[in-house]
Design an enzyme around this catalytic site. Structure first.
Site, PDB file in Angstrom:
ATOM      1  N   HIS A  18       0.827  -1.201   0.000  1.00 56.17           N
ATOM      2  CA  HIS A  18       0.000   0.000   0.000  1.00 56.17           C
ATOM      3  C   HIS A  18       0.862   1.253   0.000  1.00 56.17           C
ATOM      4  O   HIS A  18       2.059   1.195   0.283  1.00 56.17           O
ATOM      5  CB  HIS A  18      -0.962   0.039   1.194  1.00 56.17           C
ATOM      6  CG  HIS A  18      -0.292   0.044   2.542  1.00 56.17           C
ATOM      7  ND1 HIS A  18      -0.051  -1.085   3.261  1.00 56.17           N
ATOM      8  CD2 HIS A  18       0.188   1.059   3.292  1.00 56.17           C
ATOM      9  CE1 HIS A  18       0.543  -0.775   4.409  1.00 56.17           C
ATOM     10  NE2 HIS A  18       0.703   0.537   4.447  1.00 56.17           N
TER      11      HIS A  18
ATOM     12  N   HIS B 147       4.183   7.026   3.820  1.00 55.72           N
ATOM     13  CA  HIS B 147       5.097   5.896   3.592  1.00 55.72           C
ATOM     14  C   HIS B 147       4.584   5.011   2.478  1.00 55.72           C
ATOM     15  O   HIS B 147       3.425   5.096   2.087  1.00 55.72           O
ATOM     16  CB  HIS B 147       5.298   5.080   4.872  1.00 55.72           C
ATOM     17  CG  HIS B 147       4.086   4.378   5.377  1.00 55.72           C
ATOM     18  ND1 HIS B 147       3.238   4.937   6.311  1.00 55.72           N
ATOM     19  CD2 HIS B 147       3.553   3.160   5.093  1.00 55.72           C
ATOM     20  CE1 HIS B 147       2.257   4.088   6.587  1.00 55.72           C
ATOM     21  NE2 HIS B 147       2.422   2.994   5.854  1.00 55.72           N
TER      22      HIS B 147
ATOM     23  N   GLU C 100       7.773   0.719   4.778  1.00 55.16           N
ATOM     24  CA  GLU C 100       7.214  -0.270   5.688  1.00 55.16           C
ATOM     25  C   GLU C 100       7.293  -1.642   5.030  1.00 55.16           C
ATOM     26  O   GLU C 100       7.099  -1.769   3.818  1.00 55.16           O
ATOM     27  CB  GLU C 100       5.737   0.084   5.962  1.00 55.16           C
ATOM     28  CG  GLU C 100       5.017  -0.894   6.857  1.00 55.16           C
ATOM     29  CD  GLU C 100       3.545  -0.524   7.058  1.00 55.16           C
ATOM     30  OE1 GLU C 100       2.987   0.244   6.235  1.00 55.16           O
ATOM     31  OE2 GLU C 100       2.949  -1.008   8.031  1.00 55.16           O
TER      32      GLU C 100
HETATM   33 CO    CO Z   1       1.306   1.263   6.238  1.00 56.70          CO
END
Ligand code: CO
Length: 137
Positions: free
Chosen positions: A7, A79, A129
């Site tokens: 994502h 992020h 991430e």
């Molecule tokens: Co995230």
């Protein structure tokens, strides 16, 4: 091993207004929302084929997104997240290469995932991430 772009997270100052813009106006689908207490965020999931956009908002006005919004009050790219099929192996491999993380080890993320963040100074100023989703393996 990294398997896909999981994502892209955008920090937003007004979650409902942002959901309305992205879904009603832009035309993305609303995939639900979840308060992630461990990350102190309120998150809306907007699935896009193969990946998703996550709108992240501070939970109860606290946490890392609140700090981010103090610096960027209009919001911004927060992020990007890559899915991994073995988060422990990837953390160990990257640590051995000299990369640093913002926590000692993976912590609970949304949807029962385990997540960890690489320090942005390691990747051209971008917060990265890594996420492991047990149901996808
Ligand atoms: Co995230």
């Amino acid at each position: 091993m990294i398997t896909r772009l999981d994502h892209i997270a955008i920090a937003v100052p007004d979650l409902q207004a942002s959901i309305r813009r992205f879904c009603t106006d832009l035309g993305l689908h609303f995939g639900g929302s979840e308060d992630v207490v461990s990350a102190r965020t309120s998150t809306a999931f907007l699935p896009v084929p193969g990946t998703s956009i996550e709108l992240v908002h501070p939970l109860e006005g606290q946490g890392p997104i609140a700090v981010f919004l103090e610096k960027k009050p209009h919001g911004g790219l927060h992020h990007i997240c890559f899915a991994t099929d073995d988060i422990d192996a990837d953390v160990q491999r990257l640590r051995a290469l000299g990369y640093t993380f913002t926590s000692e080890g993976p912590t609970p993320g949304a949807h029962g995932s385990r997540v960890i963040f690489l320090h942005p100074r390691c990747f051209d100023g971008v917060l990265i991430e890594l996420a492991y989703h047990p149901e996808h393996t």
